[in-house]
Scaffold this motif. Structure first.
Motif, PDB file in Angstrom:
ATOM      1  N   ARG A  11     -17.202 -28.309  59.227  1.00 56.52           N
ATOM      2  CA  ARG A  11     -17.622 -27.623  60.452  1.00 56.52           C
ATOM      3  C   ARG A  11     -18.468 -26.396  60.110  1.00 56.52           C
ATOM      4  O   ARG A  11     -19.497 -26.131  60.752  1.00 56.52           O
ATOM      5  N   TYR A  12     -18.053 -25.662  59.076  1.00 54.50           N
ATOM      6  CA  TYR A  12     -18.827 -24.493  58.653  1.00 54.50           C
ATOM      7  C   TYR A  12     -20.220 -24.907  58.185  1.00 54.50           C
ATOM      8  O   TYR A  12     -21.233 -24.280  58.552  1.00 54.50           O
ATOM      9  N   LEU A  13     -20.298 -25.950  57.372  1.00 52.21           N
ATOM     10  CA  LEU A  13     -21.600 -26.394  56.869  1.00 52.21           C
ATOM     11  C   LEU A  13     -22.512 -26.840  58.004  1.00 52.21           C
ATOM     12  O   LEU A  13     -23.702 -26.511  58.034  1.00 52.21           O
ATOM     13  N   ALA A  14     -21.950 -27.597  58.935  1.00 53.08           N
ATOM     14  CA  ALA A  14     -22.750 -28.066  60.066  1.00 53.08           C
ATOM     15  C   ALA A  14     -23.215 -26.897  60.923  1.00 53.08           C
ATOM     16  O   ALA A  14     -24.385 -26.821  61.321  1.00 53.08           O
ATOM     17  N   ASP A  15     -22.301 -25.961  61.212  1.00 58.00           N
ATOM     18  CA  ASP A  15     -22.661 -24.807  62.038  1.00 58.00           C
ATOM     19  C   ASP A  15     -23.710 -23.945  61.364  1.00 58.00           C
ATOM     20  O   ASP A  15     -24.563 -23.336  62.028  1.00 58.00           O
ATOM     21  N   THR A  16     -23.662 -23.862  60.031  1.00 54.16           N
ATOM     22  CA  THR A  16     -24.561 -22.982  59.292  1.00 54.16           C
ATOM     23  C   THR A  16     -25.933 -23.616  59.052  1.00 54.16           C
ATOM     24  O   THR A  16     -26.958 -22.932  59.092  1.00 54.16           O
ATOM     25  N   LEU A  17     -25.956 -24.926  58.811  1.00 54.44           N
ATOM     26  CA  LEU A  17     -27.180 -25.577  58.352  1.00 54.44           C
ATOM     27  C   LEU A  17     -27.842 -26.496  59.373  1.00 54.44           C
ATOM     28  O   LEU A  17     -29.009 -26.868  59.191  1.00 54.44           O
ATOM     29  N   ILE A  18     -27.115 -26.862  60.420  1.00 49.83           N
ATOM     30  CA  ILE A  18     -27.660 -27.831  61.372  1.00 49.83           C
ATOM     31  C   ILE A  18     -27.651 -27.196  62.762  1.00 49.83           C
ATOM     32  O   ILE A  18     -26.580 -26.953  63.328  1.00 49.83           O
ATOM     33  N   PRO A  19     -28.827 -26.923  63.321  1.00 48.12           N
ATOM     34  CA  PRO A  19     -28.865 -26.292  64.648  1.00 48.12           C
ATOM     35  C   PRO A  19     -28.144 -27.137  65.696  1.00 48.12           C
ATOM     36  O   PRO A  19     -28.108 -28.369  65.607  1.00 48.12           O
ATOM     37  N   ALA A  20     -27.574 -26.464  66.696  1.00 50.91           N
ATOM     38  CA  ALA A  20     -26.928 -27.174  67.792  1.00 50.91           C
ATOM     39  C   ALA A  20     -27.919 -28.142  68.429  1.00 50.91           C
ATOM     40  O   ALA A  20     -29.088 -27.808  68.625  1.00 50.91           O
ATOM     41  N   ASP A  21     -27.449 -29.337  68.735  1.00 56.29           N
ATOM     42  CA  ASP A  21     -28.336 -30.404  69.196  1.00 56.29           C
ATOM     43  C   ASP A  21     -27.691 -31.118  70.379  1.00 56.29           C
ATOM     44  O   ASP A  21     -26.707 -31.842  70.217  1.00 56.29           O
ATOM     45  N   HIS A  22     -28.257 -30.915  71.546  1.00 55.55           N
ATOM     46  CA  HIS A  22     -27.695 -31.473  72.773  1.00 55.55           C
ATOM     47  C   HIS A  22     -27.640 -32.995  72.717  1.00 55.55           C
ATOM     48  O   HIS A  22     -26.633 -33.605  73.108  1.00 55.55           O
ATOM     49  N   ASN A  23     -28.701 -33.621  72.216  1.00 56.61           N
ATOM     50  CA  ASN A  23     -28.738 -35.086  72.186  1.00 56.61           C
ATOM     51  C   ASN A  23     -27.676 -35.663  71.250  1.00 56.61           C
ATOM     52  O   ASN A  23     -27.045 -36.670  71.566  1.00 56.61           O
ATOM     53  N   MET A  24     -27.480 -35.023  70.122  1.00 50.63           N
ATOM     54  CA  MET A  24     -26.474 -35.505  69.181  1.00 50.63           C
ATOM     55  C   MET A  24     -25.070 -35.343  69.756  1.00 50.63           C
ATOM     56  O   MET A  24     -24.225 -36.235  69.639  1.00 50.63           O
ATOM     57  N   ALA A  25     -24.819 -34.193  70.388  1.00 48.75           N
ATOM     58  CA  ALA A  25     -23.508 -33.968  70.996  1.00 48.75           C
ATOM     59  C   ALA A  25     -23.254 -34.973  72.115  1.00 48.75           C
ATOM     60  O   ALA A  25     -22.148 -35.520  72.241  1.00 48.75           O
ATOM     61  N   GLU A  26     -24.272 -35.242  72.929  1.00 51.22           N
ATOM     62  CA  GLU A  26     -24.126 -36.220  74.006  1.00 51.22           C
ATOM     63  C   GLU A  26     -23.855 -37.616  73.458  1.00 51.22           C
ATOM     64  O   GLU A  26     -23.089 -38.377  74.053  1.00 51.22           O
ATOM     65  N   ALA A  27     -24.493 -37.950  72.345  1.00 55.47           N
ATOM     66  CA  ALA A  27     -24.275 -39.277  71.754  1.00 55.47           C
ATOM     67  C   ALA A  27     -22.821 -39.437  71.332  1.00 55.47           C
ATOM     68  O   ALA A  27     -22.191 -40.464  71.616  1.00 55.47           O
ATOM     69  N   LEU A  28     -22.279 -38.432  70.670  1.00 56.46           N
ATOM     70  CA  LEU A  28     -20.880 -38.513  70.249  1.00 56.46           C
ATOM     71  C   LEU A  28     -19.940 -38.555  71.449  1.00 56.46           C
ATOM     72  O   LEU A  28     -18.946 -39.289  71.448  1.00 56.46           O
ATOM     73  N   ASP A  29     -20.244 -37.759  72.487  1.00 61.19           N
ATOM     74  CA  ASP A  29     -19.418 -37.786  73.699  1.00 61.19           C
ATOM     75  C   ASP A  29     -19.465 -39.158  74.359  1.00 61.19           C
ATOM     76  O   ASP A  29     -18.430 -39.685  74.812  1.00 61.19           O
ATOM     77  N   ALA A  30     -20.656 -39.755  74.427  1.00 67.16           N
ATOM     78  CA  ALA A  30     -20.804 -41.070  75.048  1.00 67.16           C
ATOM     79  C   ALA A  30     -20.051 -42.127  74.255  1.00 67.16           C
ATOM     80  O   ALA A  30     -19.419 -43.029  74.831  1.00 67.16           O
ATOM     81  N   ASN A  31     -20.093 -42.027  72.935  1.00 67.01           N
ATOM     82  CA  ASN A  31     -19.361 -42.978  72.101  1.00 67.01           C
ATOM     83  C   ASN A  31     -17.858 -42.880  72.360  1.00 67.01           C
ATOM     84  O   ASN A  31     -17.168 -43.894  72.491  1.00 67.01           O
ATOM     85  N   ALA A  32     -17.368 -41.648  72.444  1.00 64.91           N
ATOM     86  CA  ALA A  32     -15.941 -41.451  72.689  1.00 64.91           C
ATOM     87  C   ALA A  32     -15.547 -41.959  74.073  1.00 64.91           C
ATOM     88  O   ALA A  32     -14.512 -42.631  74.235  1.00 64.91           O
ATOM     89  N   CYS A  33     -16.361 -41.671  75.075  1.00 66.58           N
ATOM     90  CA  CYS A  33     -16.057 -42.106  76.439  1.00 66.58           C
ATOM     91  C   CYS A  33     -16.051 -43.628  76.552  1.00 66.58           C
ATOM     92  O   CYS A  33     -15.304 -44.198  77.359  1.00 66.58           O
ATOM     93  N   ALA A  34     -16.880 -44.293  75.751  1.00 68.50           N
ATOM     94  CA  ALA A  34     -16.947 -45.751  75.777  1.00 68.50           C
ATOM     95  C   ALA A  34     -15.858 -46.397  74.929  1.00 68.50           C
ATOM     96  O   ALA A  34     -15.756 -47.628  74.888  1.00 68.50           O
ATOM     97  N   GLY A  35     -15.061 -45.576  74.247  1.00 66.34           N
ATOM     98  CA  GLY A  35     -13.981 -46.113  73.431  1.00 66.34           C
ATOM     99  C   GLY A  35     -14.414 -46.667  72.096  1.00 66.34           C
ATOM    100  O   GLY A  35     -13.672 -47.439  71.466  1.00 66.34           O
ATOM    101  N   LEU A  36     -15.594 -46.266  71.620  1.00 57.43           N
ATOM    102  CA  LEU A  36     -16.034 -46.730  70.307  1.00 57.43           C
ATOM    103  C   LEU A  36     -15.187 -46.062  69.228  1.00 57.43           C
ATOM    104  O   LEU A  36     -14.752 -44.919  69.391  1.00 57.43           O
ATOM    105  N   PRO A  37     -14.949 -46.736  68.110  1.00 54.97           N
ATOM    106  CA  PRO A  37     -14.198 -46.103  67.027  1.00 54.97           C
ATOM    107  C   PRO A  37     -14.936 -44.877  66.495  1.00 54.97           C
ATOM    108  O   PRO A  37     -16.165 -44.873  66.410  1.00 54.97           O
ATOM    109  N   ALA A  38     -14.188 -43.848  66.151  1.00 54.16           N
ATOM    110  CA  ALA A  38     -14.780 -42.582  65.712  1.00 54.16           C
ATOM    111  C   ALA A  38     -15.123 -42.643  64.223  1.00 54.16           C
ATOM    112  O   ALA A  38     -14.570 -41.904  63.398  1.00 54.16           O
ATOM    113  N   ILE A  39     -16.046 -43.542  63.901  1.00 55.03           N
ATOM    114  CA  ILE A  39     -16.405 -43.747  62.496  1.00 55.03           C
ATOM    115  C   ILE A  39     -17.880 -43.446  62.240  1.00 55.03           C
ATOM    116  O   ILE A  39     -18.441 -43.868  61.226  1.00 55.03           O
TER     117      ILE A  39
END
Length: 222
Positions: A11-39
C-alpha cells in the motif's frame, strides 16, 4: 514478517509511486461487485507490466487470462495509438465486466477481447496469420501454461518478452511430488523456459498484498 506487513508495504509503495487513478479504482470495484475472484495483479505489479511493455516499445500485446481487465488496462496504456492488445478470457461474464472496465478507461479501440477456451482462441488466432507480438502475458489456468508457452513462441519474434505470472505458488513449486495440477503445470512451464533453445529466462519471488508468489520473465533470442 507476515502477510499484514506485506500488505502495508504494498500500500505504501502504491501510494508513493502510483498516482490515484479513478479508472483503475472503478475497475476493481466493478470486479468485486460482479463477484469476480480477487486475483487481479496488485497495482505495483500492474505498473511493472506497464513499464516493461513501454521499455519494450510494444505495439502488439497478447494477454492470456483477462479476468476483469485490470491488467489489460495497465498493458493497453503502454501501447501507442496504433497498437493492439488481444486478450483471451474463458468466462463470458468476466469478459463482459472487462469490456465495461476497458470502455470506461477509454481504451476499447486498442483492446480486442476474445471469449472462449484459450487454446481454442489461440487456434483461431493462428488461422488469422497475425503479425508477431512484442509482449505476451500468461496469466490464465496454470496447468495449461506449458501449452500457452508453445503458442507464445509461435506468435513471437526475436526480442519478444514473455511473462508468466504466479510461478512460485507460496513455495510449492519446489515440491516435485505435488499432486496440484497448477504446481505440476508451472514446474513444466519453468523447465521449458530453462531448456528451450529460443529463450533466455529468469524468475523472481515476490511478496505483497497477493501473498507469496513470483513471476517468470523470458526474452526470445535472436
Amino acid at each position: 514478517m507476515d502477510q499484514g506487513l506485506w500488505v502495508t508495504v504494498d500500500r505504501y509503495l502504491a501510494d508513493t509511486l502510483i498516482p490515484a487513478d479513478h479508472n483503475m479504482a472503478e475497475a476493481l470495484d466493478a470486479n468485486a461487485c460482479a463477484g469476480l475472484p480477487a486475483i487481479d495483479v496488485a497495482p505495483n505489479q500492474g505498473k511493472l507490466l506497464h513499464l516493461i511493455a513501454r521499455v519494450q516499445g510494444a505495439k502488439r500485446i497478447l494477454e492470456i487470462g483477462t479476468l476483469g481487465g485490470y491488467s489489460s488496462i495497465w498493458l493497453a496504456r503502454a501501447l501507442p495509438s496504433d497498437g493492439q492488445l488481444i486478450t483471451l478470457e474463458l468466462d463470458p461474464k468476466h469478459a463482459a465486466v472487462a469490456a465495461n472496465n476497458i470502455r470506461r478507461a477509454g481504451l476499447s479501440s486498442l483492446v480486442d477481447i476474445r471469449v472462449g477456451p484459450a487454446l481454442e482462441s489461440l487456434e483461431k488466432l493462428a488461422a488469422e496469420n497475425p503479425a508477431p507480438f512484442d509482449f505476451i502475458f500468461l496469466d490464465a489456468d496454470k496447468p495449461n501454461n506449458p501449452n500457452y508457452l508453445d503458442w507464445a513462441l509461435r506468435f513471437s519474434r526475436p526480442g519478444t518478452v514473455i511473462i508468466g505470472d504466479n510461478v512460485v505458488r507460496e513455495g510449492e513449486i519446489v515440491d516435485k511430488n505435488s499432486t496440484d495440477e497448477r504446481v505440476a503445470g508451472t514446474r513444466t512451464f519453468l523447465e521449458k523456459l530453462g531448456t528451450h533453445p529460443r529463450l533466455d529466462a529468469t524468475a523472481i519471488q515476490t511478496v505483497g498484498s497477493k501473498g507469496y508468489d513470483g513471476f517468470a520473465l523470458a526474452v526470445v533470442k535472436p
